[in-house]
Structures are given as structure tokens and as C-alpha cells.
Design a protein around this motif. Structure first.
Motif, short mmCIF file in Angstrom:
data_model
loop_
_atom_site.label_atom_id
_atom_site.label_comp_id
_atom_site.label_asym_id
_atom_site.label_seq_id
_atom_site.Cartn_x
_atom_site.Cartn_y
_atom_site.Cartn_z
N CYS A 70 -132.65 -92.32 -24.75
CA CYS A 70 -132.01 -91.02 -24.97
C CYS A 70 -130.94 -90.83 -23.90
N VAL A 71 -129.90 -90.08 -24.23
CA VAL A 71 -128.76 -89.90 -23.32
C VAL A 71 -128.64 -88.44 -22.91
N PHE A 72 -128.38 -88.24 -21.62
CA PHE A 72 -128.32 -86.91 -21.01
C PHE A 72 -127.04 -86.77 -20.20
N ARG A 73 -126.68 -85.52 -19.91
CA ARG A 73 -125.55 -85.25 -19.02
C ARG A 73 -126.03 -84.33 -17.92
N TRP A 74 -125.89 -84.80 -16.69
CA TRP A 74 -126.24 -84.01 -15.51
C TRP A 74 -125.09 -83.07 -15.20
N LYS A 75 -125.40 -81.93 -14.60
CA LYS A 75 -124.37 -80.94 -14.31
C LYS A 75 -124.71 -80.17 -13.03
N HIS A 76 -124.81 -80.91 -11.92
CA HIS A 76 -125.17 -80.31 -10.65
C HIS A 76 -124.10 -80.59 -9.60
N ALA A 77 -123.83 -79.62 -8.76
CA ALA A 77 -122.96 -79.77 -7.59
C ALA A 77 -121.61 -80.41 -7.91
N GLY A 78 -121.03 -80.04 -9.06
CA GLY A 78 -119.72 -80.54 -9.41
C GLY A 78 -119.70 -81.95 -9.96
N GLU A 79 -120.84 -82.62 -10.00
CA GLU A 79 -120.91 -83.97 -10.57
C GLU A 79 -121.51 -83.87 -11.97
N GLU A 80 -121.00 -84.69 -12.88
CA GLU A 80 -121.51 -84.67 -14.25
C GLU A 80 -121.74 -86.08 -14.78
N VAL A 96 -138.77 -96.95 -18.54
CA VAL A 96 -138.53 -98.35 -18.22
C VAL A 96 -137.08 -98.64 -17.87
N PHE A 97 -136.20 -97.66 -18.05
CA PHE A 97 -134.79 -97.88 -17.73
C PHE A 97 -134.10 -96.54 -17.57
N SER A 98 -133.26 -96.44 -16.55
CA SER A 98 -132.47 -95.22 -16.36
C SER A 98 -131.16 -95.61 -15.72
N LEU A 99 -130.07 -95.07 -16.21
CA LEU A 99 -128.74 -95.37 -15.69
C LEU A 99 -127.90 -94.12 -15.71
N ARG A 100 -127.22 -93.85 -14.60
CA ARG A 100 -126.25 -92.75 -14.57
C ARG A 100 -124.88 -93.37 -14.44
N ARG A 101 -123.94 -92.84 -15.22
CA ARG A 101 -122.57 -93.36 -15.23
C ARG A 101 -121.62 -92.19 -15.07
N ASP A 102 -120.76 -92.23 -14.05
CA ASP A 102 -119.73 -91.20 -13.89
C ASP A 102 -118.67 -91.38 -14.96
N SER A 103 -118.24 -90.27 -15.56
CA SER A 103 -117.21 -90.33 -16.60
C SER A 103 -116.56 -88.96 -16.72
N PRO A 142 -118.70 -84.86 -23.73
CA PRO A 142 -119.89 -85.48 -24.31
C PRO A 142 -119.66 -86.22 -25.63
N ASP A 143 -118.98 -85.63 -26.61
CA ASP A 143 -118.75 -86.32 -27.90
C ASP A 143 -117.91 -87.58 -27.72
N GLU A 144 -116.88 -87.51 -26.87
CA GLU A 144 -116.03 -88.69 -26.61
C GLU A 144 -116.83 -89.78 -25.91
N TYR A 145 -117.67 -89.39 -24.97
CA TYR A 145 -118.50 -90.35 -24.25
C TYR A 145 -119.42 -91.09 -25.21
N HIS A 200 -119.14 -95.15 -25.88
CA HIS A 200 -120.16 -96.04 -25.31
C HIS A 200 -121.36 -96.33 -26.21
N PHE A 201 -121.62 -95.49 -27.22
CA PHE A 201 -122.85 -95.66 -27.98
C PHE A 201 -122.68 -95.69 -29.49
N CYS A 202 -121.67 -95.07 -30.02
CA CYS A 202 -121.50 -94.96 -31.47
C CYS A 202 -120.23 -95.67 -31.92
N THR A 203 -120.06 -96.92 -31.49
CA THR A 203 -118.83 -97.66 -31.78
C THR A 203 -118.87 -98.36 -33.14
#
Length: 108
Positions: free
Chosen positions: A13-23, A79-86, A90-93, A97-100
Motif C-alpha cells: 500500500c502507498v502513503f504520503r507523509w505530511k509532517h514538518a514541510g516534508e512530504e 516486510v518492506f517500507s520505502l519513503r521517496r521524496d517527490s 499524489p495522482d501524478e506520483y 511510479h505504479f500505474c504505468t
């Protein structure tokens, strides 16, 4: 756990963090024992909503499943977690990266 004779599925599952100016975006994979992929996806999405609420982040509504073939696991183990700055919205991301259209997913 719904059915001890069921197969284990890993669900990303994919999430977007939104803390301290970082997303950053996060990919989180959990394991579920289920009768089929549809049941595993439903279990994982319910968990994704709870995880997002606890962490104060956004669940982006994307869940992809994979049959692991394993039998000796704990339900919901991450079993796996990855954060990627972008800078992408959200829809463009998700589109980039996932719906190509080139993903290989087992929906049987």
C-alpha cells in the motif's frame, strides 16, 4: 487471521507523509493469510486506513498483492517500507511510479 488453511499474501500500500514541510511517499508491504487475493486486499486496505489514521498520513488508495507461498508468518508483519521524496502530486506520483501499465500483477 481468517482461514488457517489459506495462502499468505503480501500486499503493498502507498502513503504520503505530511509532517514538518516534508512530504515523502511510503510503500508499505504487509502479509495476510486469506482464501484469495481479493480477501487479502480487503484485509490490507482496512489495515492501511488504520495505519494512516495512527500516523497522521494519507493512504493513497493503492493496494497491490502478491502470493508469498509461505505458511509460518505473523499476520500483518511488515516486510518492506520505502519513503521517496517527490514534488509530484499524489495522482501524478501514482501514475508515474505504479500505474504505468507495465506492472505484472497476479489477479487469479
Amino acid at each position: 487471521m481468517t482461514d488457517e488453511s489459506g495462502e499468505w499474501f503480501g500486499v503493498r500500500c502507498v502513503f504520503r507523509w505530511k509532517h514538518a514541510g516534508e512530504e515523502p511517499y511510503e510503500e508499505r508491504i504487509t502479509l495476510w493469510r486469506a482464501a484469495d487475493l481479493d480477501e487479502a486486499l480487503a484485509l490490507a486496505e482496512a489495515d492501511a486506513h488504520e495505519y494512516a489514521d495512527r500516523a497522521g498520513i494519507d493512504y493513497l488508495g493503492l493496494a497491490q498483492g502478491y502470493a508469498s507461498g509461505e505458511r509460518e508468518l505473523t499476520p500483518g508483519s511488515e516486510v518492506f517500507s520505502l519513503r521517496r521524496d517527490s514534488a509530484l502530486a499524489p495522482d501524478e506520483y501514482l501514475d508515474r511510479h505504479f500505474c504505468t501499465g507495465g506492472e505484472h500483477q497476479d489477479h487469479s
